[in-house]
Design a protein around this motif. Structure first.
Motif, PDB file in Angstrom:
ATOM      1  N   ASN A  69     -77.317  33.313   1.292  1.00 27.51           N
ATOM      2  CA  ASN A  69     -76.745  31.975   1.478  1.00 27.51           C
ATOM      3  C   ASN A  69     -77.724  31.013   2.148  1.00 27.51           C
ATOM      4  O   ASN A  69     -77.354  30.216   3.024  1.00 27.51           O
ATOM      5  CB  ASN A  69     -75.455  32.040   2.298  1.00 27.51           C
ATOM      6  N   TYR A 109     -70.171  23.353   7.157  1.00 31.40           N
ATOM      7  CA  TYR A 109     -71.042  23.744   6.042  1.00 31.40           C
ATOM      8  C   TYR A 109     -72.475  23.218   6.201  1.00 31.40           C
ATOM      9  O   TYR A 109     -73.220  23.199   5.236  1.00 31.40           O
ATOM     10  CB  TYR A 109     -70.428  23.265   4.720  1.00 31.40           C
ATOM     11  N   GLY A 125     -75.021  24.050   2.400  1.00 29.43           N
ATOM     12  CA  GLY A 125     -74.737  23.081   1.348  1.00 29.43           C
ATOM     13  C   GLY A 125     -74.798  21.657   1.842  1.00 29.43           C
ATOM     14  O   GLY A 125     -75.097  20.745   1.071  1.00 29.43           O
ATOM     15  N   LYS A 149     -78.509  22.458  -9.993  1.00 28.61           N
ATOM     16  CA  LYS A 149     -77.134  22.387  -9.493  1.00 28.61           C
ATOM     17  C   LYS A 149     -76.684  20.931  -9.353  1.00 28.61           C
ATOM     18  O   LYS A 149     -77.441  19.995  -9.565  1.00 28.61           O
ATOM     19  CB  LYS A 149     -77.048  23.115  -8.148  1.00 28.61           C
ATOM     20  N   THR A 166     -65.778  19.921   1.130  1.00 29.31           N
ATOM     21  CA  THR A 166     -64.986  21.127   0.905  1.00 29.31           C
ATOM     22  C   THR A 166     -65.894  22.318   0.608  1.00 29.31           C
ATOM     23  O   THR A 166     -67.051  22.164   0.200  1.00 29.31           O
ATOM     24  CB  THR A 166     -64.006  20.937  -0.258  1.00 29.31           C
ATOM     25  N   GLY A 167     -65.357  23.513   0.820  1.00 34.00           N
ATOM     26  CA  GLY A 167     -66.117  24.729   0.559  1.00 34.00           C
ATOM     27  C   GLY A 167     -65.202  25.918   0.400  1.00 34.00           C
ATOM     28  O   GLY A 167     -63.978  25.823   0.569  1.00 34.00           O
ATOM     29  N   ASP A 168     -65.810  27.058   0.066  1.00 33.63           N
ATOM     30  CA  ASP A 168     -65.050  28.280  -0.152  1.00 33.63           C
ATOM     31  C   ASP A 168     -65.097  29.227   1.037  1.00 33.63           C
ATOM     32  O   ASP A 168     -64.733  30.389   0.939  1.00 33.63           O
ATOM     33  CB  ASP A 168     -65.560  29.004  -1.398  1.00 33.63           C
ATOM     34  N   ARG A 194     -69.912  28.434   1.351  1.00 32.66           N
ATOM     35  CA  ARG A 194     -70.807  27.340   1.011  1.00 32.66           C
ATOM     36  C   ARG A 194     -70.017  26.181   0.428  1.00 32.66           C
ATOM     37  O   ARG A 194     -68.840  26.316   0.071  1.00 32.66           O
ATOM     38  CB  ARG A 194     -71.879  27.812   0.033  1.00 32.66           C
ATOM     39  N   ASN A 235     -68.447  23.483  -2.022  1.00 31.49           N
ATOM     40  CA  ASN A 235     -68.058  23.464  -3.445  1.00 31.49           C
ATOM     41  C   ASN A 235     -67.607  22.081  -3.908  1.00 31.49           C
ATOM     42  O   ASN A 235     -67.210  21.907  -5.061  1.00 31.49           O
ATOM     43  CB  ASN A 235     -66.992  24.508  -3.754  1.00 31.49           C
ATOM     44  N   GLY A 236     -67.667  21.075  -3.000  1.00 29.49           N
ATOM     45  CA  GLY A 236     -67.288  19.739  -3.427  1.00 29.49           C
ATOM     46  C   GLY A 236     -67.139  18.777  -2.269  1.00 29.49           C
ATOM     47  O   GLY A 236     -67.365  19.120  -1.111  1.00 29.49           O
ATOM     48  N   GLU A 275     -66.749  18.026  -7.785  1.00 28.98           N
ATOM     49  CA  GLU A 275     -67.189  19.411  -7.649  1.00 28.98           C
ATOM     50  C   GLU A 275     -68.717  19.456  -7.651  1.00 28.98           C
ATOM     51  O   GLU A 275     -69.363  18.902  -8.534  1.00 28.98           O
ATOM     52  CB  GLU A 275     -66.630  20.261  -8.790  1.00 28.98           C
ATOM     53  N   GLU A 307     -72.426  21.512  -5.432  1.00 29.04           N
ATOM     54  CA  GLU A 307     -72.917  22.602  -4.586  1.00 29.04           C
ATOM     55  C   GLU A 307     -73.676  22.128  -3.350  1.00 29.04           C
ATOM     56  O   GLU A 307     -73.956  22.914  -2.452  1.00 29.04           O
ATOM     57  CB  GLU A 307     -73.855  23.512  -5.394  1.00 29.04           C
TER      58      GLU A 307
END
Length: 529
Positions: free
Chosen positions: A167, A337, A341, A356, A418-420, A423, A425-426, A441, A443
């Motif tokens: 990561n 994050y 990211g 990306k 936003t992230g998961d 990392r 994701n948007g 969306e 990365e």
């Protein structure tokens, strides 16, 4: 691999080797391995003190170790090709391994040698990263000075699967004994300070022995360097206390508006500033964060600056040049994050997002320049600007709009990253005209929304600050307190430019000189110091 010019330069450097070195490579069948073999053979052909072999067994391929032949415990390993910004790092590694003395203070070398522990560093860099060489060179020096320090320096583009697995979304990224150690630029003194739990106490004790200065400059960027040189040239005892000598200029890539120099880069200019300061009897105290200013009780008395480590410095005049830092978005997800990211340096971290989708927040010159650079690397760039129009120079806007993989949203307020959990994701932004919230969306998110003055530590000092936190100064760089002056990006002077900061630093220094000679006879000041 090396053109005629580089070959001749390297041959000249290798003439400084004092003892033999060995280059031991671990190679595969890929193109990068073939290039590594070619490079090492070319290096070995330039000096009879260099030998190259290709029977290494390291798991990372291609990689090669630079080994001091007389003491194989002193070695450093490069994984991937250290070209681009890292070619200088390669040259220094060769020289240091061959016994050529580094241009580092002896007490720093003593601190490295005294480290008690086993340290296995793995550090990831990109070839376009201008912040990475400092870390690469610091770890190289440590590994070649202390046999208990191991360093593997990894070009992330060659080991993309490894970068993804760990990561790593921002460079320089440094791991110690398998765990994340630090993300971002560090010099050798900063690394030592993180490893040595007594570093602060040692630094404080060293500072406690210092006599009061006639002029103390707080901050080591262009304004601070300029101010210190000017006061030293006046014959005044001068000190610089800086959190990071060079300041924000070290994070700047291309500089094309520094008059008389058509093009340079931040780290190169920072090194030039440091070299110029060292031409004078200026006491530079790096890695010193100011926490409190206690003004003199009467004009001509001593001001006191209290440092984070508990030590304090005194001076008849103080010049505040603490600069500014990148402004944060201040939205949910940004902090969580960061370095996963969320990034602030497109030059350093852009290559990690090859192919990306990324966003750039900010439509000024910095934001639009970042978007242009990234559009040549990544798959798609979305630029988000709060205002109803971009604020960058028209020539930059025209260039950006000509690029096919760029989308521009104006009147857009970023509300969340936003992230998961691992990392980015948007991001979410609000259309300021319709009020509608929209999600993009992606990365990566690069934040480029301006600067914040580093003045929080002055809030209870009596120094007047503007509503934006800038130090209020007059046309002679004087604050509202006698004997305290300020210059550069931390002040109310408009147009935050390197060349303006240097001029303001000189002005502040001349004002400090004028203040001192008018408040006390020069000989009295000298005796008190």
């Amino acid at each position: 691999m090396l053109d005629a010019n580089l070959t001749q330069q390297l041959k000249t450097y290798l003439a400084n080797l004092r003892e033999p070195i060995e280059l031991v490579a671990s190679l595969g069948d890929d193109a990068k391995s073939a290039q590594t073999r070619e490079l090492l053979n070319e290096i070995a052909a330039l000096s009879d003190k260099v030998s190259a072999s290709f029977d290494g067994s390291d798991a990372r391929k291609p990689s090669f170790a630079i080994i001091r032949a007389s003491d194989p415990s002193r070695q450093v390993r490069f994984a991937g090709l250290p070209m681009g910004h890292e070619f200088t790092s390669l040259v220094l590694a060769l020289l240091w391994a061959g016994g050529h003395p580094p241009k580092v203070e002896q007490d720093v070398l003593d601190q490295i040698a005294a480290l008690d522990g086993d340290y296995n560093f793995e550090m990831y860099f990109s070839l376009s990263c201008h912040n990475c060489p400092d870390v690469v060179q610091a770890l190289t020096l440590m590994a070649l000075t202390n046999p208990r320090v191991k360093a593997t320096l990894i070009e992330g583009g060659t080991f993309q699967a490894e970068v993804d697995a760990r990561n790593v979304l921002a460079v320089p990224a440094t791991f110690l004994n398998g765990e994340m150690f630090a993300s971002g630029k560090m010099g050798v003194e900063e690394i030592i300070a993180k490893l040595d739990s007594n570093a602060d106490a040692k630094a404080a004790a060293k500072i406690a022995d210092k006599k009061p200065f006639e002029v103390l400059v707080v901050g080591g960027g262009p304004a601070g360097a300029s101010a210190a040189i000017y006061t030293a040239r006046k014959g005044f005892s001068t000190g610089i206390a800086a959190e990071r000598f060079g300041g924000q200029v070290l994070d700047t890539m291309g500089i094309e508006n520094f008059i008389s120099v058509p093009y340079t880069e931040g780290p190169k200019l920072g090194a030039a500033l440091e070299a110029h300061v060292k031409e004078y009897d200026i006491d530079v105290m790096n890695l010193q964060l100011a926490e409190k200013l206690i003004p003199a009780k009467v004009p001509g008395g001593y001001h006191e600056v209290v440092l984070k480590n508990g030590a304090s410095l005194k001076a008849r005049a103080v010049v505040l040049t603490t600069g500014a830092r990148w402004r944060n978005l201040g939205v949910p997800g940004e902090f969580e994050y960061r370095n996963r990211g969320v990034a602030y340096c497109p030059h350093c971290d852009g290559p990690l997002f090859k192919g990306k989708r990324v966003a750039v927040i900010g439509g000024g010159n910095s934001g639009v320049e970042a978007a242009i650079d990234l559009a040549n690397i990544v798959g798609h760039v979305t630029l988000i600007e709060f205002d109803s129009q971009l604020r960058a120079d028209q020539v930059l806007q025209d260039k950006l709009r000509s690029m096919p993989n760029v989308t521009i949203h104006t009147s857009a307020q970023t509300t969340e990253v936003t992230g998961d959990g691992e990392r980015v994701n948007g991001l979410v932004y609000k259309d300021r005209e319709s009020g509608e919230e929209k999600k993009v969306e992606l990365e990566g998110v690069f934040v480029q929304i301006g600067l914040v003055p580093n003045s929080e530590w002055l809030k209870d000092s009596g120094v007047e600050l503007s509503p934006r936190g800038e130090i209020v100064i007059d046309d002679k760089a004087a604050t509202n307190l006698p004997g305290i002056f300020a210059a550069g990006d931390v002040t109310t002077v408009p147009y935050k430019q390197i060349i303006i900061s240097m001029g303001e630093g000189a002005k502040a220094a001349l004002s400090a000189f004028d203040y001192i000679i008018r408040t006390a006879p020069a000989e009295d000041v000298a005796e008190a110091a």
